[in-house]
Design a protein around this motif. Sequence first.
Motif, PDB file in Angstrom:
ATOM      1  N   GLU A 126     -47.249  57.913   1.574  1.00 26.13           N
ATOM      2  CA  GLU A 126     -46.937  59.258   1.101  1.00 26.13           C
ATOM      3  C   GLU A 126     -45.739  59.804   1.878  1.00 26.13           C
ATOM      4  N   PHE A 127     -44.711  60.246   1.155  1.00 24.31           N
ATOM      5  CA  PHE A 127     -43.574  60.918   1.785  1.00 24.31           C
ATOM      6  C   PHE A 127     -42.902  61.793   0.736  1.00 24.31           C
ATOM      7  N   ILE A 128     -42.102  62.722   1.202  1.00 24.54           N
ATOM      8  CA  ILE A 128     -41.442  63.674   0.302  1.00 24.54           C
ATOM      9  C   ILE A 128     -40.396  62.936  -0.534  1.00 24.54           C
ATOM     10  N   GLY A 129     -40.416  63.169  -1.826  1.00 25.11           N
ATOM     11  CA  GLY A 129     -39.450  62.538  -2.718  1.00 25.11           C
ATOM     12  C   GLY A 129     -39.785  61.118  -3.097  1.00 25.11           C
ATOM     13  N   ARG A 130     -41.054  60.740  -2.969  1.00 26.73           N
ATOM     14  CA  ARG A 130     -41.422  59.354  -3.277  1.00 26.73           C
ATOM     15  C   ARG A 130     -41.184  59.023  -4.751  1.00 26.73           C
ATOM     16  N   GLY A 131     -41.474  59.962  -5.648  1.00 28.72           N
ATOM     17  CA  GLY A 131     -41.253  59.714  -7.069  1.00 28.72           C
ATOM     18  C   GLY A 131     -39.787  59.492  -7.395  1.00 28.72           C
ATOM     19  N   PHE A 132     -38.903  60.286  -6.751  1.00 23.84           N
ATOM     20  CA  PHE A 132     -37.463  60.122  -6.989  1.00 23.84           C
ATOM     21  C   PHE A 132     -36.971  58.781  -6.460  1.00 23.84           C
ATOM     22  N   VAL A 133     -37.445  58.395  -5.277  1.00 18.14           N
ATOM     23  CA  VAL A 133     -37.048  57.106  -4.698  1.00 18.14           C
ATOM     24  C   VAL A 133     -37.549  55.959  -5.563  1.00 18.14           C
ATOM     25  N   ARG A 134     -38.763  56.067  -6.073  1.00 15.35           N
ATOM     26  CA  ARG A 134     -39.298  55.022  -6.936  1.00 15.35           C
ATOM     27  C   ARG A 134     -38.445  54.868  -8.198  1.00 15.35           C
ATOM     28  N   THR A 135     -38.021  55.991  -8.772  1.00 17.85           N
ATOM     29  CA  THR A 135     -37.179  55.933  -9.970  1.00 17.85           C
ATOM     30  C   THR A 135     -35.848  55.263  -9.676  1.00 17.85           C
ATOM     31  N   LEU A 136     -35.243  55.585  -8.536  1.00 19.51           N
ATOM     32  CA  LEU A 136     -33.968  54.963  -8.171  1.00 19.51           C
ATOM     33  C   LEU A 136     -34.120  53.459  -7.967  1.00 19.51           C
ATOM     34  N   LEU A 137     -35.221  53.056  -7.358  1.00 18.84           N
ATOM     35  CA  LEU A 137     -35.414  51.634  -7.089  1.00 18.84           C
ATOM     36  C   LEU A 137     -35.714  50.840  -8.359  1.00 18.84           C
ATOM     37  N   ILE A 138     -36.292  51.477  -9.363  1.00 23.17           N
ATOM     38  CA  ILE A 138     -36.600  50.780 -10.611  1.00 23.17           C
ATOM     39  C   ILE A 138     -35.361  50.644 -11.491  1.00 23.17           C
ATOM     40  N   THR A 139     -34.378  51.529 -11.320  1.00 23.89           N
ATOM     41  CA  THR A 139     -33.228  51.595 -12.224  1.00 23.89           C
ATOM     42  C   THR A 139     -32.509  50.258 -12.420  1.00 23.89           C
ATOM     43  N   PRO A 140     -32.235  49.451 -11.372  1.00 27.71           N
ATOM     44  CA  PRO A 140     -31.519  48.184 -11.615  1.00 27.71           C
ATOM     45  C   PRO A 140     -32.196  47.267 -12.616  1.00 27.71           C
ATOM     46  N   PHE A 141     -33.517  47.277 -12.654  1.00 23.41           N
ATOM     47  CA  PHE A 141     -34.223  46.411 -13.590  1.00 23.41           C
ATOM     48  C   PHE A 141     -34.084  46.879 -15.037  1.00 23.41           C
ATOM     49  N   LEU A 142     -33.736  48.161 -15.230  1.00 20.44           N
ATOM     50  CA  LEU A 142     -33.616  48.716 -16.572  1.00 20.44           C
ATOM     51  C   LEU A 142     -32.227  48.499 -17.171  1.00 20.44           C
ATOM     52  N   LEU A 143     -31.281  48.049 -16.369  1.00 20.15           N
ATOM     53  CA  LEU A 143     -29.925  47.840 -16.876  1.00 20.15           C
ATOM     54  C   LEU A 143     -29.860  46.579 -17.741  1.00 20.15           C
ATOM     55  N   VAL A 144     -28.956  46.604 -18.699  1.00 14.61           N
ATOM     56  CA  VAL A 144     -28.690  45.406 -19.499  1.00 14.61           C
ATOM     57  C   VAL A 144     -28.106  44.343 -18.566  1.00 14.61           C
ATOM     58  N   PRO A 145     -28.596  43.091 -18.610  1.00 13.50           N
ATOM     59  CA  PRO A 145     -28.126  42.065 -17.668  1.00 13.50           C
ATOM     60  C   PRO A 145     -26.611  41.879 -17.660  1.00 13.50           C
ATOM     61  N   VAL A 146     -25.976  41.906 -18.829  1.00 16.65           N
ATOM     62  CA  VAL A 146     -24.516  41.743 -18.865  1.00 16.65           C
ATOM     63  C   VAL A 146     -23.839  42.913 -18.172  1.00 16.65           C
ATOM     64  N   SER A 147     -24.335  44.131 -18.379  1.00 19.62           N
ATOM     65  CA  SER A 147     -23.750  45.301 -17.727  1.00 19.62           C
ATOM     66  C   SER A 147     -23.877  45.214 -16.209  1.00 19.62           C
ATOM     67  N   ALA A 148     -25.050  44.767 -15.745  1.00 18.00           N
ATOM     68  CA  ALA A 148     -25.241  44.614 -14.300  1.00 18.00           C
ATOM     69  C   ALA A 148     -24.284  43.574 -13.731  1.00 18.00           C
ATOM     70  N   ALA A 149     -24.117  42.452 -14.427  1.00 17.44           N
ATOM     71  CA  ALA A 149     -23.202  41.414 -13.948  1.00 17.44           C
ATOM     72  C   ALA A 149     -21.755  41.905 -13.950  1.00 17.44           C
ATOM     73  N   LEU A 150     -21.353  42.642 -14.972  1.00 17.50           N
ATOM     74  CA  LEU A 150     -19.992  43.197 -15.008  1.00 17.50           C
ATOM     75  C   LEU A 150     -19.774  44.198 -13.878  1.00 17.50           C
ATOM     76  N   MET A 151     -20.795  44.994 -13.572  1.00 21.15           N
ATOM     77  CA  MET A 151     -20.674  45.949 -12.480  1.00 21.15           C
ATOM     78  C   MET A 151     -20.454  45.238 -11.152  1.00 21.15           C
TER      79      MET A 151
END
Length: 329
Positions: A126-151
């Motif tokens: 438990e820590f402040i902003g855990r939900g926001f941190v979890r969302t940020l950490l999940i974001t890379p998996f939601l990207l289109v693979p080609v877009s991630a590779a181009l980035m």
Amino acid sequence: MSASVSTPERSPAGASGASGAPAPRKPGRVPGRARVRATRAPLLPALVFLIAVTQLPFVATVVISFFDWNSLSPDKRAFSAFSNYGEVFSDPSLRDSVFTTVLLTASVVIVSVVLGLLLALLLDREFIGRGFVRTLLITPFLLVPVSAALMWKHVLYNPEYGLLNGAWAWFAGRFGVDSPGQPDWISDMPLAAVATALVWQWTPFMMLILLAGLQSRSAEQMEAARLDGANAWQMFCYLTLPHLRRYLELGVLLGSIYIVQNFDAVFTITAGGLGTANLPYTIYQTFYQAHEYGLASAAGVVVVIGTIVVATFALRVVSSLFSEEAGRA
């Protein structure tokens, strides 16, 4: 004198009435076989679609794999039995691509599991902003693979304006160190560059699986161990890791299935050059550039069979997890 009254006997269930007509069936009751058919009927279109999209192309691929078929010489097509499969296991380029695939898959899966476990342990607290941190950490998996590779290729790895070289030059300048020459990450370490991009994208997947495992631990068992004087390291080694064994196996198996088939990162970042051509990219080259349809189909069948073997173990792990959860309930 009293008259005797005769009472009619009760007819058994399902017997005909006095007029000989069958007894009416209770409304809403459907025979067992008809009920099963009615339940499965809505699934029939999905089953037909699944067979048409997945099984028929695979059968066609298996058939093509037994032919010596080059699209540049269609008149010379001939049945070659298992010669294509023999070439798959004897061709040096295909053997190298198999080794590259194993090395890339093993390195990405191991690093992703370790990083995912560390992040899952962090998010389990438990820590402040855990939900926001979890969302940020999940974001890379939601990207289109080609877009991630181009980035990674243009935003991070570029030797002239990439963020990695810019951050390195800024860090060196802050401490008065002469900035060394800007490294070309893709040319200097091509396989590591591809692996890093894949680790960045697949670590959230491992984190989600392991976080689900951590949150399914028995709170009473953890509290009892804490009251008995166990420290955090002992609780992790003797309680958390044994509990996460099934989840670790599931993450490794599913990650292996997906990363073995990865094509986007290799194609986008290195175009299969500098020793980074894995088996999917080699199949692509064989099919679309060399136009060897039979050989490419044989290599594809080998990949599918290997994937099915790994997927079978993954399904067994998932089944055992469901059985354990049902046993707890």
